[in-house]
Every structure is written in C-alpha cells, then in structure tokens.
Scaffold this active site. Sequence first.
Site, mmCIF file in Angstrom:
data_model
loop_
_atom_site.group_PDB
_atom_site.id
_atom_site.type_symbol
_atom_site.label_atom_id
_atom_site.label_comp_id
_atom_site.label_asym_id
_atom_site.label_seq_id
_atom_site.Cartn_x
_atom_site.Cartn_y
_atom_site.Cartn_z
ATOM 1 N N ASP A 20 26.257 33.778 9.413
ATOM 2 C CA ASP A 20 27.606 33.448 8.796
ATOM 3 C C ASP A 20 28.279 35.000 8.069
ATOM 4 O O ASP A 20 28.974 34.683 7.128
ATOM 5 C CB ASP A 20 27.386 32.595 7.539
ATOM 6 C CG ASP A 20 27.117 31.335 8.052
ATOM 7 O OD1 ASP A 20 28.042 30.742 8.876
ATOM 8 O OD2 ASP A 20 26.196 30.667 7.505
ATOM 9 N N ASP B 139 28.310 26.149 13.238
ATOM 10 C CA ASP B 139 28.974 26.902 12.545
ATOM 11 C C ASP B 139 29.608 28.248 12.807
ATOM 12 O O ASP B 139 30.557 28.764 12.370
ATOM 13 C CB ASP B 139 28.115 27.142 10.939
ATOM 14 C CG ASP B 139 27.624 25.822 10.484
ATOM 15 O OD1 ASP B 139 26.988 24.954 11.299
ATOM 16 O OD2 ASP B 139 27.422 25.609 9.289
#
Length: 374
Positions: free
Chosen positions: A92, A153
Amino acid sequence: MINSLTTLETALESSLNIIRNNVDHYFDRFQHVSEDGVYPKEENKLWTMGFYPGQLYLAHIVTKDDYFISKRQEILNSFKERCESGHMDTHDIGFLYEMTAYYDYKATGDEESKKLFLAAADKLMDRYNEKGGYIQAWGPMEANAEKTRIIIDCMMNLPTLYLATELTGDPKYKDAAISHANISSKTLIRKDGSSYHTYWMDVQSGEPIEGRTHQGFKDESTWARGQAWAVYGFYKSYTFTQNPHFLDIAMKCADVFLANLPENDINYWDFSFTDKTPDIRDSSATSIAISGLLRLAKVVKGEKAETYHKAGVELLHILAERYQNTEAQVGAGILEEGMYHRIDGARAYTSWGDYYYVEALAAFLGYPAASEEM
C-alpha cells in the site's frame, strides 16, 4: 434527479467544513477508523495514513485555499521519516505516498516532495517478484519462502509506478505495474468478473496457486471493497497504458458490482449478503466504486457510459442523503456506516471512505483530480 447539482454541491461544502475543522488536529498523527464517532490520532504506521492528507489536497483543489495544506511540511516530514526508517513492508505504498508526496509535488512543485515520492516508488519496486511478475502483498520479502500473496488492493497502488516512469523516464516501474496488472487479471479476477481478495503465489516458481480471502465472508465470495478496488484499479491501469484488456476487466468488474447492489441502497460488505439475507453495509466500498464508475463512464461509449454514470450519480445521492455526517466537530468523519473488518471497525467513519467520497463529489462537480493539478 431533482436538484441533483444543488444536493451534491451542498454535500461537498459540508465535507469541506469537516476537513477544515480537522486541519490543526491531524498533522503529526492521522486518521484510520473512528471510535465512538471520532477518529483517534494514529501513529504513521498503518496502510491508511495517506487518506486524510489526501483529503486536504482535494480540499485545496476545490477551494484554492492554502489553509488546507498549511500543515503540509509537518505531514511530509512524518512520511519522509516513515519512508526512511518506518513501516514500509506493504503493497500500500501508493496509498501512502501518492496522496502525500505526489499530490504535494503537483500542488506546489516542491522538488523534495518529488524525491520522496520516487524513494517510495523504489520501496514498492523492492516488493516486485521478477520471476512471477507480481508485487507481493503485505509482510517482509522472504527469498526462501514457499508461497506468498498478491492482493486486489494493490491495483490501486500501481499508479505510483506508472507515475514514477513519467517522472524519471525509466520504464522499469511501468513495466512492473503492467506485469502485475496482467497477473492480477488472470488470477484475482474470476471468469464472471467477480474478484478474489488475495491469491497465493509460489515464490520459487512464480506460479499462481489458489484464490483466498482475507477480509471477505469466504474464499469464493466477493468482498465488496475488493470489487470496488478492482473497478477503479483496472480503470487506472487502462488510463496509463491504453490497453483495452484492462478496460474490459474494469467494465466486467463494474457490471458485477452493479448487479449485486440491493434495492435502492448501498452494497452490503460482501456480495454473499442480499436483502433476503442482509448484513452490515459498507459505505467505504460504495465511495470507491462511485469514484471509479464516474471516471469509467468517461472512457467507454454508448449505453455502458450512461449506465455507469447514472449508477454513480444515484449512489452518490444515496450517500449524501442517508450516510453523510454534517456535524463538523473536531475529530469527526464524513461518511457514516463504513467498514474496516466485519468484527473490527464496522459502522464507522473510515479515512479511505471519506477520501473517495470527497473525490467522487469533486469529480462529479467538474473539479480536476489531485494528480492533474500544478
């Protein structure tokens, strides 16, 4: 829709008031998930720490008011320290540094912000498994491990690599992003356009093993937020590459998301649940999907463009009219009924839900994306 523009203009104004009241409160620690209606101040260790600063830059674009980025140096110092010596064992990194260092560079032209963004992009490249052509999800990179995961993600973190190539001219970043997107399209996306949350990969051979969930209801179900990441993430890869395969995947994922919406309301947290078997809803997944749908509508043609735009606007109205907080007390969030995990952070404000909601409102009302400013 009656007074559509007025309703959403009011929703954006209310959101900006909440962001404004938090400027002097969150600049050394940031927002994650609310507790009892207020965001605790979190140390810069979690994957979500870029979303609140991202809201500040969105607010700055809309208002041209420098007050929203008056704490930019304190925020950037925190992210610089994290990049150099903090928690970076995550896929991320894009969420963390695109919405801080890159947005700041586009807003101010500060070369130090550009350097920080590129340093973060290099950290993301460190997670690239060349044999398998994918970016490892969370956790340390272990060369002798038998297997590891990729995650849906990560599609939303690939713009960091595309942008790094634009800034440096070095194709290695974009090549890695394209490879990961291709692998994801063949593993994380099922034939019907639904998605796995994660996929196990053989570290030594680089070959895919099997799909599994981490936050969804079960392995073969479809986690709503993951499906929203897929819609928006494959759209983003299409915009950077113009590869029609990525656009096709984004559209298939969008069709699945829309097909699983309940009657006249937002999605449940996993598509296993319906109006006949209801559970908790997740407004954060809705906001992500809307932001993707509104943009997707601009690059497709015909009935699909109308379908995606209409659905995005209808969902945006539902959020504005039923799920938006309008009380601008310090520490408050914007979008109610968001979810982190089913048993940890449900029915809460979420920093990513707030970010993508404001982004969607701004997009609908014609403001440019943060990455387009400078």
